[in-house]
Write a protein that holds these residues in place. Structure first.
Motif, PDB file in Angstrom:
ATOM      1  N   VAL A  42       2.372   4.873  -5.423  1.00 39.30           N
ATOM      2  CA  VAL A  42       0.959   4.643  -4.837  1.00 39.30           C
ATOM      3  C   VAL A  42      -0.105   5.431  -5.505  1.00 39.30           C
ATOM      4  O   VAL A  42      -1.183   4.540  -5.916  1.00 39.30           O
ATOM      5  N   ALA A  43       0.180   6.660  -6.023  1.00 31.94           N
ATOM      6  CA  ALA A  43      -0.877   7.214  -6.952  1.00 31.94           C
ATOM      7  C   ALA A  43      -1.034   6.698  -8.153  1.00 31.94           C
ATOM      8  O   ALA A  43      -2.336   6.334  -8.937  1.00 31.94           O
ATOM      9  N   ALA A  44      -0.088   6.135  -8.767  1.00 32.99           N
ATOM     10  CA  ALA A  44      -0.153   5.230  -9.983  1.00 32.99           C
ATOM     11  C   ALA A  44      -0.971   4.216 -10.064  1.00 32.99           C
ATOM     12  O   ALA A  44      -1.507   3.253 -10.935  1.00 32.99           O
ATOM     13  N   LEU A  45      -1.267   3.694  -8.950  1.00 34.01           N
ATOM     14  CA  LEU A  45      -2.174   2.417  -8.770  1.00 34.01           C
ATOM     15  C   LEU A  45      -3.679   2.617  -8.755  1.00 34.01           C
ATOM     16  O   LEU A  45      -4.301   1.638  -9.222  1.00 34.01           O
ATOM     17  N   GLY A  46      -3.898   3.970  -9.057  1.00 36.77           N
ATOM     18  CA  GLY A  46      -5.350   4.051  -9.539  1.00 36.77           C
ATOM     19  C   GLY A  46      -6.316   4.242  -8.424  1.00 36.77           C
ATOM     20  O   GLY A  46      -6.204   4.099  -7.202  1.00 36.77           O
ATOM     21  N   ALA A  47      -7.340   4.979  -8.618  1.00 35.75           N
ATOM     22  CA  ALA A  47      -8.660   5.168  -7.707  1.00 35.75           C
ATOM     23  C   ALA A  47      -9.030   3.689  -7.195  1.00 35.75           C
ATOM     24  O   ALA A  47      -9.687   3.851  -5.993  1.00 35.75           O
ATOM     25  N   ALA A  48      -9.173   2.739  -8.138  1.00 39.07           N
ATOM     26  CA  ALA A  48      -9.791   1.916  -7.518  1.00 39.07           C
ATOM     27  C   ALA A  48      -8.857   1.022  -6.347  1.00 39.07           C
ATOM     28  O   ALA A  48      -9.482   0.136  -5.628  1.00 39.07           O
ATOM     29  N   ALA A  49      -7.576   1.364  -6.282  1.00 44.23           N
ATOM     30  CA  ALA A  49      -6.909   0.775  -5.041  1.00 44.23           C
ATOM     31  C   ALA A  49      -7.111   1.312  -3.807  1.00 44.23           C
ATOM     32  O   ALA A  49      -6.662   1.191  -2.934  1.00 44.23           O
ATOM     33  N   LEU A  50      -7.673   2.741  -3.766  1.00 42.00           N
ATOM     34  CA  LEU A  50      -7.789   3.633  -2.646  1.00 42.00           C
ATOM     35  C   LEU A  50      -8.656   3.038  -1.435  1.00 42.00           C
ATOM     36  O   LEU A  50      -8.151   2.884  -0.352  1.00 42.00           O
ATOM     37  N   VAL A  51      -9.762   2.475  -1.748  1.00 39.10           N
ATOM     38  CA  VAL A  51     -10.414   1.653  -0.617  1.00 39.10           C
ATOM     39  C   VAL A  51      -9.715   0.391  -0.079  1.00 39.10           C
ATOM     40  O   VAL A  51      -9.561   0.409   1.096  1.00 39.10           O
ATOM     41  N   PRO A  52      -9.452  -0.471  -0.869  1.00 37.54           N
ATOM     42  CA  PRO A  52      -8.343  -1.477  -0.013  1.00 37.54           C
ATOM     43  C   PRO A  52      -7.203  -0.855   0.435  1.00 37.54           C
ATOM     44  O   PRO A  52      -6.772  -1.440   1.655  1.00 37.54           O
ATOM     45  N   LEU A  53      -6.600   0.013  -0.073  1.00 32.73           N
ATOM     46  CA  LEU A  53      -5.616   0.546   0.883  1.00 32.73           C
ATOM     47  C   LEU A  53      -5.768   1.196   2.178  1.00 32.73           C
ATOM     48  O   LEU A  53      -5.284   0.953   3.160  1.00 32.73           O
ATOM     49  N   MET A  54      -6.730   2.064   1.891  1.00 30.44           N
ATOM     50  CA  MET A  54      -7.349   2.658   3.330  1.00 30.44           C
ATOM     51  C   MET A  54      -7.762   1.811   4.270  1.00 30.44           C
ATOM     52  O   MET A  54      -7.483   1.759   5.513  1.00 30.44           O
ATOM     53  N   THR A  55      -8.492   0.706   3.919  1.00 30.30           N
ATOM     54  CA  THR A  55      -9.006  -0.333   4.745  1.00 30.30           C
ATOM     55  C   THR A  55      -7.815  -1.067   5.401  1.00 30.30           C
ATOM     56  O   THR A  55      -7.931  -1.256   6.543  1.00 30.30           O
ATOM     57  N   ALA A  56      -6.742  -1.329   4.356  1.00 29.12           N
ATOM     58  CA  ALA A  56      -5.544  -2.142   5.223  1.00 29.12           C
ATOM     59  C   ALA A  56      -4.765  -1.283   6.037  1.00 29.12           C
ATOM     60  O   ALA A  56      -4.520  -1.798   7.346  1.00 29.12           O
ATOM     61  N   LEU A  57      -4.793  -0.110   5.829  1.00 22.86           N
ATOM     62  CA  LEU A  57      -4.162   0.919   6.802  1.00 22.86           C
ATOM     63  C   LEU A  57      -4.884   1.039   7.955  1.00 22.86           C
ATOM     64  O   LEU A  57      -3.962   0.976   9.019  1.00 22.86           O
ATOM     65  N   ILE A  58      -5.922   1.083   7.806  1.00 24.38           N
ATOM     66  CA  ILE A  58      -6.870   1.637   9.388  1.00 24.38           C
ATOM     67  C   ILE A  58      -6.838   0.333  10.148  1.00 24.38           C
ATOM     68  O   ILE A  58      -6.813   0.417  11.200  1.00 24.38           O
ATOM     69  N   ARG A  59      -6.798  -0.710   9.418  1.00 23.11           N
ATOM     70  CA  ARG A  59      -7.015  -2.061  10.179  1.00 23.11           C
ATOM     71  C   ARG A  59      -5.431  -2.845  10.625  1.00 23.11           C
ATOM     72  O   ARG A  59      -5.714  -3.833  11.347  1.00 23.11           O
TER      73      ARG A  59
END
Length: 125
Positions: A42-59
């Motif tokens: 997951v870390a290797a996906l990079g910083a750009a993936a954090l916002v969509p990842l957090m949004t999907a998890l929260i929703r």
């Protein structure tokens, strides 16, 4: 008196509600101690993936008998776009004692339980 951990499918009670609050706050609810852990994949996906990842998890709200047989709301899977491709991720909440050494003996008691939400790629399961 606390509610039972689970009495059958979709009867997680307080634990399910607490897991939802923890996940939806991305671990920032001070009434539910714990932390968020990401794997190397997951870390290797990079910083750009954090916002969509957090949004999907929260929703996330796609709980079924297949992914939540005990109604605890402690596992899910979703996809995000990362580097121009669809990436599938899993998340899992584990309930530990206050020292994070053993499983919690009182999973519905936030004073005695620490949640650890892990985000991982399916191949890291």
């Amino acid at each position: 008196m606390s509610e039972p951990l689970a009495t059958g499918p979709f009867h997680g009670g307080r634990v399910a509600e607490q897991n939802d609050r923890f996940r939806r706050s991305f671990g920032a609810d001070p009434t539910l101690p714990g932390r968020i852990v990401i794997t190397q994949g997951v870390a290797a996906l990079g910083a750009a993936a954090l916002v969509p990842l957090m949004t999907a998890l929260i929703r996330f709200d796609d709980f079924t008998e297949d992914n939540d047989p005990f109604g605890l709301r402690d596992f899910g899977a979703f996809e995000i776009e990362a580097e121009g491709r669809a990436v599938r991720l899993y998340w899992k909440i584990d309930l530990f004692d206050a020292d994070e050494r053993f499983g919690s003996e009182a999973p519905d008691d936030p004073d005695r339980t620490r949640r650890v939400l892990t985000l991982l790629l399916p191949e890291e399961w």
